[in-house]
Write a protein that holds these residues in place. Structure first.
Motif, PDB file in Angstrom:
ATOM      1  N   ALA A   1     -84.179  18.250  36.100  1.00 18.32           N
ATOM      2  CA  ALA A   1     -84.712  17.469  37.213  1.00 18.32           C
ATOM      3  C   ALA A   1     -84.177  16.039  37.235  1.00 18.32           C
ATOM      4  O   ALA A   1     -84.093  15.431  38.294  1.00 18.32           O
TER       5      ALA A   1
ATOM      6  N   MET B   1     -86.823  22.532  35.047  1.00 15.36           N
ATOM      7  CA  MET B   1     -87.707  23.033  36.089  1.00 15.36           C
ATOM      8  C   MET B   1     -87.035  24.174  36.830  1.00 15.36           C
ATOM      9  O   MET B   1     -85.845  24.420  36.648  1.00 15.36           O
ATOM     10  N   GLU B   2     -87.800  24.829  37.672  1.00 20.66           N
ATOM     11  CA  GLU B   2     -87.253  25.829  38.581  1.00 20.66           C
ATOM     12  C   GLU B   2     -87.131  25.155  39.946  1.00 20.66           C
ATOM     13  O   GLU B   2     -88.120  24.712  40.518  1.00 20.66           O
ATOM     14  N   VAL B   3     -85.907  25.032  40.431  1.00 15.53           N
ATOM     15  CA  VAL B   3     -85.640  24.345  41.694  1.00 15.53           C
ATOM     16  C   VAL B   3     -85.016  25.338  42.675  1.00 15.53           C
ATOM     17  O   VAL B   3     -83.965  25.916  42.394  1.00 15.53           O
ATOM     18  N   ASP B   4     -85.677  25.544  43.787  1.00 19.35           N
ATOM     19  CA  ASP B   4     -85.230  26.489  44.807  1.00 19.35           C
ATOM     20  C   ASP B   4     -84.892  27.849  44.206  1.00 19.35           C
ATOM     21  O   ASP B   4     -83.872  28.462  44.521  1.00 19.35           O
TER      22      ASP B   4
ATOM     23  N   THR C   1     -93.440  18.905  33.345  1.00 13.11           N
ATOM     24  CA  THR C   1     -92.504  19.639  34.191  1.00 13.11           C
ATOM     25  C   THR C   1     -92.151  21.007  33.620  1.00 13.11           C
ATOM     26  O   THR C   1     -91.623  21.850  34.324  1.00 13.11           O
TER      27      THR C   1
ATOM     28  N   VAL D   1     -90.028  23.287  44.263  1.00 12.50           N
ATOM     29  CA  VAL D   1     -89.955  23.016  42.827  1.00 12.50           C
ATOM     30  C   VAL D   1     -91.172  23.600  42.121  1.00 12.50           C
ATOM     31  O   VAL D   1     -92.283  23.529  42.625  1.00 12.50           O
ATOM     32  N   ARG D   2     -90.917  24.178  40.947  1.00 13.64           N
ATOM     33  CA  ARG D   2     -91.997  24.719  40.114  1.00 13.64           C
ATOM     34  C   ARG D   2     -91.758  24.306  38.665  1.00 13.64           C
ATOM     35  O   ARG D   2     -90.621  24.110  38.257  1.00 13.64           O
TER      36      ARG D   2
ATOM     37  N   LEU E   1     -85.073  14.040  41.174  1.00 13.75           N
ATOM     38  CA  LEU E   1     -86.281  14.842  41.265  1.00 13.75           C
ATOM     39  C   LEU E   1     -87.274  14.419  40.185  1.00 13.75           C
ATOM     40  O   LEU E   1     -88.471  14.299  40.445  1.00 13.75           O
TER      41      LEU E   1
ATOM     42  N   PHE F   1     -94.009  20.984  45.584  1.00 12.43           N
ATOM     43  CA  PHE F   1     -94.186  21.134  44.144  1.00 12.43           C
ATOM     44  C   PHE F   1     -95.338  22.097  43.902  1.00 12.43           C
ATOM     45  O   PHE F   1     -96.484  21.791  44.176  1.00 12.43           O
TER      46      PHE F   1
END
Length: 113
Positions: free
Chosen positions: A80, A70-73, A46, A91-92, A34, A21
């Motif tokens: 999430a 969120m930004e995932v991969d 988030t 994750v960001r 998530l 994260f």
């Protein structure tokens, strides 16, 4: 009306996975969303609103409110609460608006009749 019967802790496998994260490594329970995993680690928000920068965090936990984007991969606009954690996931927080990835349509030939 007593509510004890309505709420009970889910049984978990005890297995852990490691996610990243925002550059920080977290061990989280496997087989949960998530959003739930991040709430367990008290990460705060988030996402940040595209309109005014207001922080948002998981709220409904069922994909209706979009507060958990969120930004995932590397993929923006991921909800999430609807994504199960996976080992190695990156994750960001989502900050502001993200562009939609629209595949360009191939040029269509116009046929005169």
């Amino acid at each position: 009306m007593p509510t004890d019967a309505l709420f009970r802790r889910m049984q978990q496998s005890g297995r852990q996975v490691r996610i990243e994260f925002e550059g920080r490594s977290l061990n989280v329970p496997a087989d949960i969303s998530l959003a739930a995993a991040l709430l367990l680690h008290d990460i705060g928000h988030t996402r940040e609103s595209a309109v005014n920068g207001r922080p948002g965090a998981p709220y409904c936990m069922m994909g209706v409110c979009f507060e958990c984007l969120m930004e995932v991969d590397g993929q923006a606009n991921a909800q999430a609460c609807l994504i199960e954690v996976a080992d190695g996931m990156s994750v960001r927080r989502q900050r502001g608006a993200r562009d939609l990835m629209i595949d360009p349509q191939p040029d269509q030939e116009v046929v005169d009749e």
